[in-house]
Design a protein around this motif. Structure first.
Motif, mmCIF file in Angstrom:
data_model
loop_
_atom_site.group_PDB
_atom_site.id
_atom_site.type_symbol
_atom_site.label_atom_id
_atom_site.label_comp_id
_atom_site.label_asym_id
_atom_site.label_seq_id
_atom_site.Cartn_x
_atom_site.Cartn_y
_atom_site.Cartn_z
ATOM 1 N N THR A 8 0.829 -1.208 0.000
ATOM 2 C CA THR A 8 0.000 0.000 0.000
ATOM 3 C C THR A 8 0.860 1.253 0.000
ATOM 4 O O THR A 8 0.594 2.214 -0.724
ATOM 5 N N LEU A 9 1.904 1.240 0.817
ATOM 6 C CA LEU A 9 2.808 2.393 0.878
ATOM 7 C C LEU A 9 3.561 2.562 -0.440
ATOM 8 O O LEU A 9 3.720 3.683 -0.937
ATOM 9 N N PHE A 10 3.997 1.455 -1.020
ATOM 10 C CA PHE A 10 4.694 1.520 -2.307
ATOM 11 C C PHE A 10 3.789 2.102 -3.389
ATOM 12 O O PHE A 10 4.203 2.955 -4.172
ATOM 13 N N ALA A 11 2.541 1.649 -3.405
ATOM 14 C CA ALA A 11 1.585 2.167 -4.381
ATOM 15 C C ALA A 11 1.407 3.662 -4.223
ATOM 16 O O ALA A 11 1.402 4.419 -5.203
ATOM 17 N N ALA A 12 1.268 4.110 -2.979
ATOM 18 C CA ALA A 12 1.097 5.539 -2.727
ATOM 19 C C ALA A 12 2.318 6.328 -3.172
ATOM 20 O O ALA A 12 2.199 7.403 -3.767
ATOM 21 N N ALA A 13 3.506 5.788 -2.897
ATOM 22 C CA ALA A 13 4.743 6.501 -3.236
ATOM 23 C C ALA A 13 4.931 6.640 -4.740
ATOM 24 O O ALA A 13 5.313 7.708 -5.229
ATOM 25 N N VAL A 14 4.651 5.583 -5.496
ATOM 26 C CA VAL A 14 4.880 5.662 -6.937
ATOM 27 C C VAL A 14 3.855 6.565 -7.617
ATOM 28 O O VAL A 14 4.186 7.281 -8.572
ATOM 29 N N VAL A 15 2.618 6.555 -7.134
ATOM 30 C CA VAL A 15 1.603 7.433 -7.714
ATOM 31 C C VAL A 15 1.930 8.894 -7.390
ATOM 32 O O VAL A 15 1.826 9.773 -8.247
ATOM 33 N N ASP A 16 2.335 9.153 -6.161
ATOM 34 C CA ASP A 16 2.703 10.509 -5.772
ATOM 35 C C ASP A 16 3.887 11.009 -6.584
ATOM 36 O O ASP A 16 3.905 12.156 -7.045
ATOM 37 N N SER A 17 4.885 10.156 -6.806
ATOM 38 C CA SER A 17 6.051 10.541 -7.595
ATOM 39 C C SER A 17 5.661 10.829 -9.041
ATOM 40 O O SER A 17 6.093 11.823 -9.629
ATOM 41 N N ALA A 18 4.816 9.968 -9.608
ATOM 42 C CA ALA A 18 4.360 10.182 -10.988
ATOM 43 C C ALA A 18 3.608 11.493 -11.118
ATOM 44 O O ALA A 18 3.775 12.230 -12.099
ATOM 45 N N ARG A 19 2.793 11.821 -10.133
ATOM 46 C CA ARG A 19 2.011 13.056 -10.160
ATOM 47 C C ARG A 19 2.934 14.287 -10.148
ATOM 48 O O ARG A 19 2.732 15.241 -10.888
ATOM 49 N N GLN A 20 3.966 14.255 -9.312
ATOM 50 C CA GLN A 20 4.872 15.398 -9.212
ATOM 51 C C GLN A 20 5.697 15.584 -10.483
ATOM 52 O O GLN A 20 5.898 16.709 -10.944
ATOM 53 N N ILE A 21 6.186 14.479 -11.042
ATOM 54 C CA ILE A 21 6.941 14.569 -12.293
ATOM 55 C C ILE A 21 6.048 15.095 -13.409
ATOM 56 O O ILE A 21 6.462 15.927 -14.229
ATOM 57 N N ALA A 22 4.794 14.630 -13.446
ATOM 58 C CA ALA A 22 3.866 15.092 -14.481
ATOM 59 C C ALA A 22 3.615 16.589 -14.359
ATOM 60 O O ALA A 22 3.493 17.293 -15.370
ATOM 61 N N GLU A 23 3.542 17.097 -13.148
ATOM 62 C CA GLU A 23 3.351 18.541 -12.958
ATOM 63 C C GLU A 23 4.527 19.323 -13.531
ATOM 64 O O GLU A 23 4.345 20.363 -14.177
ATOM 65 N N ALA A 24 5.732 18.824 -13.310
ATOM 66 C CA ALA A 24 6.912 19.493 -13.859
ATOM 67 C C ALA A 24 6.924 19.422 -15.387
ATOM 68 O O ALA A 24 7.273 20.394 -16.065
ATOM 69 N N GLU A 25 6.528 18.279 -15.934
ATOM 70 C CA GLU A 25 6.553 18.113 -17.389
ATOM 71 C C GLU A 25 5.454 18.927 -18.070
ATOM 72 O O GLU A 25 5.671 19.480 -19.162
ATOM 73 N N THR A 26 4.285 19.022 -17.455
ATOM 74 C CA THR A 26 3.238 19.848 -18.041
ATOM 75 C C THR A 26 3.606 21.336 -17.972
ATOM 76 O O THR A 26 3.199 22.117 -18.824
ATOM 77 N N ALA A 27 4.393 21.702 -16.965
ATOM 78 C CA ALA A 27 4.886 23.081 -16.898
ATOM 79 C C ALA A 27 5.827 23.362 -18.068
ATOM 80 O O ALA A 27 5.835 24.469 -18.626
ATOM 81 N N LEU A 28 6.612 22.367 -18.469
ATOM 82 C CA LEU A 28 7.480 22.513 -19.640
ATOM 83 C C LEU A 28 6.645 22.725 -20.902
ATOM 84 O O LEU A 28 6.991 23.538 -21.766
ATOM 85 N N ILE A 29 5.580 21.966 -21.032
ATOM 86 C CA ILE A 29 4.692 22.117 -22.189
ATOM 87 C C ILE A 29 4.138 23.530 -22.242
ATOM 88 O O ILE A 29 4.119 24.172 -23.297
ATOM 89 N N GLU A 30 3.687 24.011 -21.109
ATOM 90 C CA GLU A 30 3.136 25.365 -21.028
ATOM 91 C C GLU A 30 4.196 26.401 -21.402
ATOM 92 O O GLU A 30 3.924 27.345 -22.147
ATOM 93 N N ARG A 31 5.397 26.221 -20.908
ATOM 94 C CA ARG A 31 6.460 27.201 -21.124
ATOM 95 C C ARG A 31 6.927 27.254 -22.580
ATOM 96 O O ARG A 31 7.135 28.332 -23.135
ATOM 97 N N HIS A 32 7.083 26.089 -23.201
ATOM 98 C CA HIS A 32 7.721 26.043 -24.514
ATOM 99 C C HIS A 32 6.755 25.968 -25.701
ATOM 100 O O HIS A 32 7.126 26.382 -26.814
ATOM 101 N N LEU A 33 5.552 25.447 -25.498
ATOM 102 C CA LEU A 33 4.701 25.134 -26.650
ATOM 103 C C LEU A 33 3.417 25.949 -26.754
ATOM 104 O O LEU A 33 2.884 26.104 -27.849
ATOM 105 N N ARG A 34 2.921 26.453 -25.646
ATOM 106 C CA ARG A 34 1.625 27.128 -25.676
ATOM 107 C C ARG A 34 1.653 28.440 -26.459
ATOM 108 O O ARG A 34 0.623 28.882 -26.973
ATOM 109 N N SER A 35 2.811 29.072 -26.556
ATOM 110 C CA SER A 35 2.884 30.391 -27.195
ATOM 111 C C SER A 35 3.141 30.316 -28.703
ATOM 112 O O SER A 35 3.198 31.348 -29.376
ATOM 113 N N VAL A 36 3.283 29.115 -29.263
ATOM 114 C CA VAL A 36 3.567 28.965 -30.694
ATOM 115 C C VAL A 36 2.347 29.363 -31.520
ATOM 116 O O VAL A 36 1.244 28.851 -31.291
#
Length: 221
Positions: free
Chosen positions: A63-91
Motif C-alpha cells: 500500500t505504501l509503495f503504491a502511494a509513493a509511486v503514484v505521488d512521484s508520478a504526479r509530481q513529475i507530471a506537474e513538472a513536465e506539463t509546466a514545460l509544455i506550457e512554457r515552450h509550446l503554448r505560445s507557438v
C-alpha cells in the motif's frame, strides 16, 4: 484498503506534512533498496516519523509503495506539463513549431535540464518506474491505472491538446493527436544503442533534433 489509499491520496486524518514526509522517505528508500529489500523501519527513519504512524495510515508495504509511486508520478507530471506550457503554448506560426519542439524535447529528456532544478527526486522516480513494472502483481490493476493516469497519461493528454490547437490553426496536419504524441515521444527518445546505454550530450542532442525534424516533416500541412 480504500481507493483513496491505493491511489496515494492521504486520508483526511493524516496531516499533509506527515504524508509528504512519508512519500519522500518512501521514494528514497524504495529507489535505493528496491521494493523487496525496503523495510518500513528504514522508511520511517528516512521520513522522520514512527513506524506506528506509517502503519496507521498505510496498512502494509504494498500500500505504501503504491502511494509513493503514484505521488512521484504526479509530481513529475506537474513538472513536465509546466514545460509544455512554457515552450509550446505560445507557438502561433509554422516557423515556430520546429524550434519550439526542439527546445521542449531537449528539456524534457535532458537530465541536466533546468526544469529538474526543482525536482531532486527525478532519479528516484526513474528507479521506481522499473520497480512498478516488476511489482505489478503486488500493486494490482487499479493502482497501475492510477499511476498511469497521474503520470504519463496526464503528460500525453497535455501534449495532445497542444497538437490539437496547432492542427486547428493549420500549423500541422494531425488527424489523430494522441497517436501523434506517441510518434513524437518515440522519435525524440530514440538512441543508437540499448535504452539504458549512456549517450554523450552532443550525440543525444543530434538524435533529439533528428526526431523533431522527422516528426515535423511527417505532419507538415
Amino acid at each position: 484498503m480504500s481507493r483513496e489509499e491505493a491511489a496515494g491520496r492521504p486520508p483526511s486524518r493524516l496531516r499533509p506534512d506527515k504524508h509528504e514526509a512519508i512519500m519522500v522517505g518512501g521514494r528514497e528508500v524504495f529507489a535505493r533498496d528496491g521494493y523487496a529489500r525496503a523495510s518500513i523501519d528504514a522508511i520511517a527513519t528516512a521520513s522522520g516519523v514512527s513506524t506506528r504512524t506509517i502503519y496507521k495510515h498505510f496498512v502494509d508495504k504494498p500500500t505504501l509503495f503504491a502511494a509513493a509511486v503514484v505521488d512521484s508520478a504526479r509530481q513529475i507530471a506537474e513538472a513536465e506539463t509546466a514545460l509544455i506550457e512554457r515552450h509550446l503554448r505560445s507557438v502561433v506560426t509554422v516557423e515556430e513549431v520546429e524550434p519550439a519542439l526542439l527546445v521542449f524535447a531537449t528539456d524534457w529528456l535532458d537530465d541536466a535540464g533546468d526544469w529538474l532544478a526543482g525536482m531532486p527526486h527525478s532519479a528516484a522516480h526513474r528507479a521506481l518506474i522499473g520497480q512498478v513494472q516488476a511489482e505489478a502483481a503486488h500493486l494490482g490493476s487499479e493502482v497501475i491505472s492510477e499511476w498511469w493516469r497521474a503520470g504519463a497519461m496526464r503528460v500525453r493528454t497535455e501534449l495532445a491538446l497542444v497538437l490539437t490547437t496547432w492542427a486547428e490553426a493549420g500549423l500541422l496536419r494531425i488527424p489523430d493527436p494522441e497517436r501523434a504524441v506517441i510518434h513524437f515521444s518515440r522519435l525524440v527518445s530514440a538512441t543508437p544503442g540499448p535504452p539504458a546505454s549512456v549517450v554523450i550530450a552532443r550525440e543525444r542532442q543530434a538524435w533529439i533534433a533528428d526526431g523533431v525534424r522527422v516528426f515535423v516533416r511527417a505532419y507538415r500541412p
